[in-house]
Design a protein around this motif. Sequence first.
Motif, PDB file in Angstrom:
ATOM      1  N   LYS A   5       0.853  -1.181   0.000  1.00 56.65           N
ATOM      2  CA  LYS A   5       0.000   0.000   0.000  1.00 56.65           C
ATOM      3  C   LYS A   5       0.887   1.229   0.000  1.00 56.65           C
ATOM      4  N   GLU A   6       0.390   2.269  -0.580  1.00 56.27           N
ATOM      5  CA  GLU A   6       1.114   3.522  -0.623  1.00 56.27           C
ATOM      6  C   GLU A   6       0.733   4.324   0.616  1.00 56.27           C
ATOM      7  N   GLU A   7       1.761   4.792   1.333  1.00 50.41           N
ATOM      8  CA  GLU A   7       1.509   5.492   2.583  1.00 50.41           C
ATOM      9  C   GLU A   7       2.601   6.518   2.813  1.00 50.41           C
ATOM     10  N   SER A   8       2.238   7.648   3.342  1.00 52.01           N
ATOM     11  CA  SER A   8       3.203   8.687   3.676  1.00 52.01           C
ATOM     12  C   SER A   8       3.964   8.280   4.934  1.00 52.01           C
ATOM     13  N   GLU A  34      11.129  10.769   2.831  1.00 52.00           N
ATOM     14  CA  GLU A  34      10.279  10.018   1.907  1.00 52.00           C
ATOM     15  C   GLU A  34      10.756  10.206   0.469  1.00 52.00           C
ATOM     16  N   GLU A  38      12.175   7.265  -1.898  1.00 47.67           N
ATOM     17  CA  GLU A  38      11.534   6.973  -3.185  1.00 47.67           C
ATOM     18  C   GLU A  38      12.581   6.858  -4.290  1.00 47.67           C
ATOM     19  N   GLY A  44       9.682   0.511  -4.297  1.00 48.69           N
ATOM     20  CA  GLY A  44       9.049   0.492  -2.988  1.00 48.69           C
ATOM     21  C   GLY A  44       9.922  -0.201  -1.956  1.00 48.69           C
TER      22      GLY A  44
END
Length: 75
Positions: A5-8, A34, A38, A44
């Motif tokens: 899942k994409e999450e900050s 972050e 990236e 990821g």
Amino acid sequence: MKIFKEESLRYFEFWSGAKENANELSGEQLDELETILEDAYPDGIDATTLNDLMWFEFDTIKEWLGIEDDENEDD
């Protein structure tokens, strides 16, 4: 099964020593980290690797963010 899942980073739930280290960083510093991660992990990064990085490589993270240790400062 793998679930991604994409999450900050601001909202990632670190655990153990990584949680304490993450609490030392501001929201802006987490945003900057972050961006760095990236670039370093274009495909990821899994939660355990991220947590271990924050826990065991915190000196490296601080270096990336331009944070100097205050160990040598006089009290």
